[in-house]
Design a protein around this motif. Sequence first.
Motif, mmCIF file in Angstrom:
data_model
loop_
_atom_site.group_PDB
_atom_site.id
_atom_site.type_symbol
_atom_site.label_atom_id
_atom_site.label_comp_id
_atom_site.label_asym_id
_atom_site.label_seq_id
_atom_site.Cartn_x
_atom_site.Cartn_y
_atom_site.Cartn_z
ATOM 1 N N ILE A 89 -0.761 16.066 -1.202
ATOM 2 C CA ILE A 89 -0.922 15.806 -2.742
ATOM 3 C C ILE A 89 -2.647 15.593 -2.777
ATOM 4 C CG2 ILE A 89 1.093 13.878 -2.556
ATOM 5 C CD1 ILE A 89 -1.208 11.744 -1.795
ATOM 6 N N ALA A 90 -2.663 15.874 -4.193
ATOM 7 C CA ALA A 90 -4.004 15.632 -4.794
ATOM 8 C C ALA A 90 -4.041 15.172 -6.098
ATOM 9 C CB ALA A 90 -4.529 17.092 -4.489
ATOM 10 N N SER A 91 -5.073 14.661 -6.692
ATOM 11 C CA SER A 91 -5.014 14.404 -8.145
ATOM 12 C C SER A 91 -4.569 15.819 -9.082
ATOM 13 C CB SER A 91 -6.456 13.706 -8.660
ATOM 14 O OG SER A 91 -7.301 14.560 -8.679
ATOM 15 N N ALA A 92 -4.000 15.288 -10.228
ATOM 16 C CA ALA A 92 -3.499 16.257 -11.075
ATOM 17 C C ALA A 92 -4.694 17.125 -11.732
ATOM 18 C CB ALA A 92 -2.889 15.792 -12.327
ATOM 19 N N ARG A 124 10.936 15.854 -3.322
ATOM 20 C CA ARG A 124 10.709 14.544 -2.644
ATOM 21 C C ARG A 124 9.949 14.926 -1.304
ATOM 22 N NH1 ARG A 124 12.813 12.718 -6.463
ATOM 23 N NH2 ARG A 124 14.665 11.784 -7.112
ATOM 24 N N LYS A 125 9.374 13.659 -1.096
ATOM 25 C CA LYS A 125 8.700 13.637 0.400
ATOM 26 C C LYS A 125 9.838 13.201 1.089
ATOM 27 C CE LYS A 125 5.248 10.979 2.858
ATOM 28 N NZ LYS A 125 6.153 10.133 3.751
ATOM 29 N N ARG A 165 5.449 20.836 -14.688
ATOM 30 C CA ARG A 165 6.281 21.595 -13.675
ATOM 31 C C ARG A 165 6.473 20.272 -12.576
ATOM 32 N NH1 ARG A 165 4.297 25.760 -10.103
ATOM 33 N NH2 ARG A 165 2.203 25.527 -11.172
ATOM 34 N N ASP A 166 5.731 19.758 -12.438
ATOM 35 C CA ASP A 166 5.870 18.550 -11.353
ATOM 36 C C ASP A 166 7.029 17.525 -11.892
ATOM 37 O OD1 ASP A 166 3.659 19.139 -9.874
ATOM 38 O OD2 ASP A 166 2.293 17.793 -10.681
ATOM 39 N N TYR A 167 6.935 17.210 -13.178
ATOM 40 C CA TYR A 167 8.202 16.529 -13.885
ATOM 41 C C TYR A 167 9.403 17.178 -13.654
ATOM 42 C CZ TYR A 167 10.782 13.599 -17.025
ATOM 43 O OH TYR A 167 11.767 12.814 -17.325
ATOM 44 N N ILE A 190 6.106 22.842 4.523
ATOM 45 C CA ILE A 190 5.045 22.097 3.712
ATOM 46 C C ILE A 190 5.355 22.073 2.487
ATOM 47 C CG2 ILE A 190 2.526 22.397 3.023
ATOM 48 C CD1 ILE A 190 2.139 24.084 5.397
ATOM 49 N N ASP A 191 5.725 21.053 2.122
ATOM 50 C CA ASP A 191 6.019 20.550 0.401
ATOM 51 C C ASP A 191 4.963 19.824 -0.284
ATOM 52 O OD1 ASP A 191 8.661 21.793 0.342
ATOM 53 O OD2 ASP A 191 9.185 20.102 1.998
ATOM 54 N N GLY A 192 4.949 19.910 -1.652
ATOM 55 C CA GLY A 192 4.424 18.967 -2.395
ATOM 56 C C GLY A 192 4.176 19.503 -3.877
ATOM 57 N N PHE A 193 3.409 18.692 -4.515
ATOM 58 C CA PHE A 193 3.249 19.095 -6.167
ATOM 59 C C PHE A 193 2.658 20.307 -6.269
ATOM 60 C CE2 PHE A 193 3.644 14.561 -5.685
ATOM 61 C CZ PHE A 193 4.881 14.308 -6.645
#
Length: 227
Positions: free
Chosen positions: A151-154, A197-198, A184-186, A8-11
């Motif tokens: 994913i979800a909005s910032a 990366r997805k 951190r996302d950046y 499970i990956d993601g921002f």
Amino acid sequence: MQKITIAIDGFSSTGKSTVAKQLAKHLGYIYVDTGAMYRAVTLFTMQNGFIDKEHFNINALVEKLRNITISFKFNKDLGFAEVYLNGVNVEKEIRTLEVSSFVSKVAAIPEVRYQLVKQQQQMGKDKGVVMDGRDIGTVVFPYAELKLFMIASAEKRATRRFNELIERGDNVKYEDVLRNVQERDYIDSNREDSPLRKAEDAIEIDNSDLSLEEQFNKVLHLVEKTF
Ligand code: C5P
């Protein structure tokens, strides 16, 4: 039933660990929070004075890497494994905004990643594992049977993290949490070694408007389809 590997990956703060814990419990799998491992190395870096707002002594950290032992111990009351740094439970200390403000810099160091990825691969070698992070489907377990990309909005993500910190009793401002999530996302997406990366074969889940139950049911359905 045959065991699989779930990556499970993601921002930041997309709810990866919530769904990973639910899944691991439901399936009787091990849950590994790889973010906690990078956070524990960051805490070590701070405790040794190798990083602060002005400087980061990367060489000193790299030299001391072999002195860092990270382990997990299952806490029956909590229902998940807590992280230990050199034998000390640091589950609470690693979740502060201060650790969050340095962790992406520490996680960008190739020597740090090399050491932690090796340990993660070892922990998941017998399958039956749900692992969450930024590079699980791309680097740690590129052959995982199921890969999810959350994913979800910032703003949604910052609100979740803000509420978590306030609930713990931390005195933080929403704007600082939002800025940290975006920073951190950046850094995580633009670093040279294993950028976030997805994976091509990952399934994207936008949980901005999903309840925890809806999200869990959706993910469970995907798990069932994998067998
Ligand atoms: O998941 P969490 O938000 O606790 O992760 C903290 C940080 O650790 C991330 O922002 C990222 O810099 C780093 N990380 C990473 N690779 C992973 C897991 C986390 O680089 N597999």
